[in-house]
Each structure stands twice: as C-alpha cells, then as structure tokens.
Design an enzyme around this catalytic site. Sequence first.
Site, PDB file in Angstrom:
ATOM      1  N   HIS A  79      -8.729   8.288  -0.971  1.00  0.00           N
ATOM      2  CA  HIS A  79      -7.345   7.817  -0.830  1.00  0.00           C
ATOM      3  C   HIS A  79      -6.935   6.857  -1.935  1.00  0.00           C
ATOM      4  CE1 HIS A  79      -8.211   3.796   1.021  1.00  0.00           C
ATOM      5  NE2 HIS A  79      -9.204   4.411   1.647  1.00  0.00           N
ATOM      6  N   ASP A  81      -4.435   4.379  -1.815  1.00  0.00           N
ATOM      7  CA  ASP A  81      -3.907   3.051  -1.511  1.00  0.00           C
ATOM      8  C   ASP A  81      -5.012   2.039  -1.239  1.00  0.00           C
ATOM      9  OD1 ASP A  81      -4.445   4.510   0.918  1.00  0.00           O
ATOM     10  OD2 ASP A  81      -3.333   3.001   2.044  1.00  0.00           O
ATOM     11  N   ASP A 142     -12.399   0.317  -2.048  1.00  0.00           N
ATOM     12  CA  ASP A 142     -11.872   1.115  -0.946  1.00  0.00           C
ATOM     13  C   ASP A 142     -10.439   1.513  -1.306  1.00  0.00           C
ATOM     14  OD1 ASP A 142     -11.180   2.224   1.483  1.00  0.00           O
ATOM     15  OD2 ASP A 142     -11.133   0.340   2.586  1.00  0.00           O
ATOM     16  N   GLU A 176      -3.717   5.858   3.500  1.00  0.00           N
ATOM     17  CA  GLU A 176      -4.813   5.911   4.472  1.00  0.00           C
ATOM     18  C   GLU A 176      -4.937   4.596   5.222  1.00  0.00           C
ATOM     19  OE1 GLU A 176      -8.938   5.444   6.029  1.00  0.00           O
ATOM     20  OE2 GLU A 176      -7.891   4.240   4.538  1.00  0.00           O
ATOM     21  N   GLU A 177      -4.735   3.498   4.519  1.00  0.00           N
ATOM     22  CA  GLU A 177      -4.928   2.180   5.128  1.00  0.00           C
ATOM     23  C   GLU A 177      -3.897   1.867   6.211  1.00  0.00           C
ATOM     24  OE1 GLU A 177      -7.503   0.653   4.720  1.00  0.00           O
ATOM     25  OE2 GLU A 177      -8.316   1.020   2.726  1.00  0.00           O
ATOM     26  N   HIS A 381     -11.279  -4.860   1.924  1.00  0.00           N
ATOM     27  CA  HIS A 381     -10.028  -5.478   2.388  1.00  0.00           C
ATOM     28  C   HIS A 381      -9.978  -6.982   2.143  1.00  0.00           C
ATOM     29  CE1 HIS A 381      -9.155  -2.027   5.506  1.00  0.00           C
ATOM     30  NE2 HIS A 381      -9.538  -1.571   4.309  1.00  0.00           N
TER      31      HIS A 381
END
Length: 413
Positions: A79, A81, A142, A176-177, A381
Amino acid sequence: MKPVVERFLKYVSLDTQSVPDAGQVPSTSKQKNLSGLLVQELRELGIANADMDEYGIVYASIPASPGCESVPVVGFIAHLDTSPAVSGKDVRPRVIHAYSGEDIVLNADMGLVLSPREFPELLQYQGDDVIVTDGTTLLGADDKAGIAEIMTMAAELMANPSLKHGPISIAFTPDEEVGGGIEVFDLDRFGASFAYTVDGGALGEIEYENFNAASVSLSIVGKSIHPGYAKGRMINALLVAMDFQSMLPVYENPACTEGYEGFYHLESLQGTVDHAVANYIIRDHDRQLFEEKKEQIGKIVDYLNGKYGAGTLSALVQDSYYNMKEKVQQYPFLIENAKRAMRSIGVEPILVPVRGGTDGAFLSLHGLPCPNLCAGGHNFHGRYEYIPIQSLEKIAAFLVELAQTFVSESQTV
C-alpha cells in the site's frame, strides 16, 4: 547501496499520508504522486502495461517465462499510504551502520531515544545497518518497504530470463491505513488466482490469521438539570459512559492482551451531561468469541437502559472485516511455498497471527486468497519506526524465490 535500499529511501521522501473519513478514494491526492512514480519505474523496467486508475491504484503484470504460461497467476500487493497517526512529511531517514546494541538518539532536542531497553528486539539486529527517523516523523516502512521489495523483485524477474516464473500481477493500493482503498480494488483487472500482501513486520514472519473486527458507536442521552437541584433528576451522560466501560471485562483491552487474545478498545469519548458518544472497536481471532463480544455490548446496553430508563443508551454495532484464515487455509500451498522460499534464503519462517487487519483479509473474503508477508519494519505508525537494511535485502530476495516456487509446484487453485 543496494537497489532495494535506494528505492525505499526515494519512496519515503514522498508524503503519502492518508486521512480518515474523507469520503473519497484516495483520501489524499498526494498518494497519486507515488503512484505516478511507480508507474514510470515499472515501465522503465519493461512492464509496458503498468498503469494507474482513477483511485490511484497501480496495476501491472509480468508475463510468464516461456513454458510457464499455464502456471496460475500469483499477485503481490503493497500500500501507498502512511498512517495518519504521525506526520509523513519531510521524512529524514538516517542509517546507523553496524548497529552495536547501544541507545540510538533520534532527536536530542526532543529527547527521543530508540533504546533496546524499551524495544529489546533491536538487539536482534546487532551488526546490521538500521534505518531510523530523525524523530520528527514516522519512517514509512509501513508500507514503502513492501513497495520497494516488490519493485526490486519485479526488476530482478525482468532482467534475468533464467529465473523461471508464472504470470505475476502487481498492485499498489491507497488508503490501507484508513480502510478505504481496497474496496475499489478491481479483482478482474488484477487477474490473480491468489496473492500476497507484503505488509507485515519482522523478517521471517508469515501471517494468514487476523482479527475479526467490528466497530461500536454508543450514543447516550442524558438529562441535564442545574446541579443545585439535580438530586433524583439528573442523568449525566458522561457518567453513564463510565458505567458502561466499567462493565466490560477489565483485562480484555489492548494494554492487557497479546497473541490470539481479543479485546474491547475505547477509541474516543465526547460529550456533555446532556449527550455523549463513545466509539469502540471489538477484535477477536476466534469467530465465536467475536460474536459473544458483540452480544455482550447488547446485554450491557439493555441492563443500563433498565437502570437509567429506556432509550438512554443505544449502540450501533457494525462488522468491519473477518479472519482470513477461514479462506486461506483452503489453499495450504500458499503458506508452504512461502515457508520454503523463506528457508531458501536462510531465514526460518515464523507463523504469527496479525493483531489487526490487512487488505488481504478483505481480498480473501472476496475470493482472492491473500496471506500477508513480512516487510521488515518495526514500531510502525510512530517516530520510533525503524528497518534493518539487511531485512529489506533479504525480503526482496525472498519474493524472487517465492515467485519461482509456483513453477516447481505447478499449484492450481
């Protein structure tokens, strides 16, 4: 510097942070900046059909090696984002060469230190070169690590005809997040029989179990009376919310659970004496326990309505996603091939449950079996995010090996 590292550092320089509740896909147009770059790079590799759709999703495919055309199509997905939790703008990564186990000062002015006392898994990477943040942003491993690894796999397959593989589909998805982008994913255009998301954690991890998930919006109608004259009359909606929380199992919250243990999680509480809204998420790997948790919400609401008066509380419970295990376990070769490819690069595979969800959960439940593979990063994150360079390199090599296993196995769906 190895190509996978160069790619990763290039991708994290682009701000692709998504935002929740935007009402559109992608939630931020800047995600398309990375989509456009990836389309250009894929075409430069010789993948002429690489393209981006209106949602910013990148689709591309690599033809099978001669003689391998009948092998089922396998897909690889990552992904675009980064999480809304911490800024992804102006990421300034730096490399700690030959990490020796010491504290890493991320930002002296901010007092941010990445320490093995707090993050003991750091000690597994002594001798490795570790990419960290400067403490002002997240890193973006991520899932830009997953993107860089898939892109490096694609480059290797395109440049080396001796690597025998079946048809390969590639996709990079937005949002996705925040749980939005995969809902507009075109399975027919992607064209895979099965796929892998490359969106996991530490080197070696393979995941095909995730939470069943639901959201709860709890509305509480209070009765505001002047506090000087409130006896026997006032119903304080905020105190009712506290009463509700007190009736949930005290140890079934994220701070007290691990592994396969589920939880109730209070994400937000806003309100006044007159009215309050509490938002929860419910998670459990076990479907029966998941259903029981949802039933428990209803029982508490009924009890408190009996205590405070009918209509004081109402709860909207909505399922978000389900455990992919029930779909993926029908295709055990997906896990076995991943384990074999992992061992071929000298890494022992580790099967771990996802304490969250992935795009693969949605895809699996919509007919595309899709386990999740490690991307190599840690502490996603947040400002303490890091990734070892050696993990990036090994995972790219692992994906090349994995693409080839389907030829030797001649698996069918």
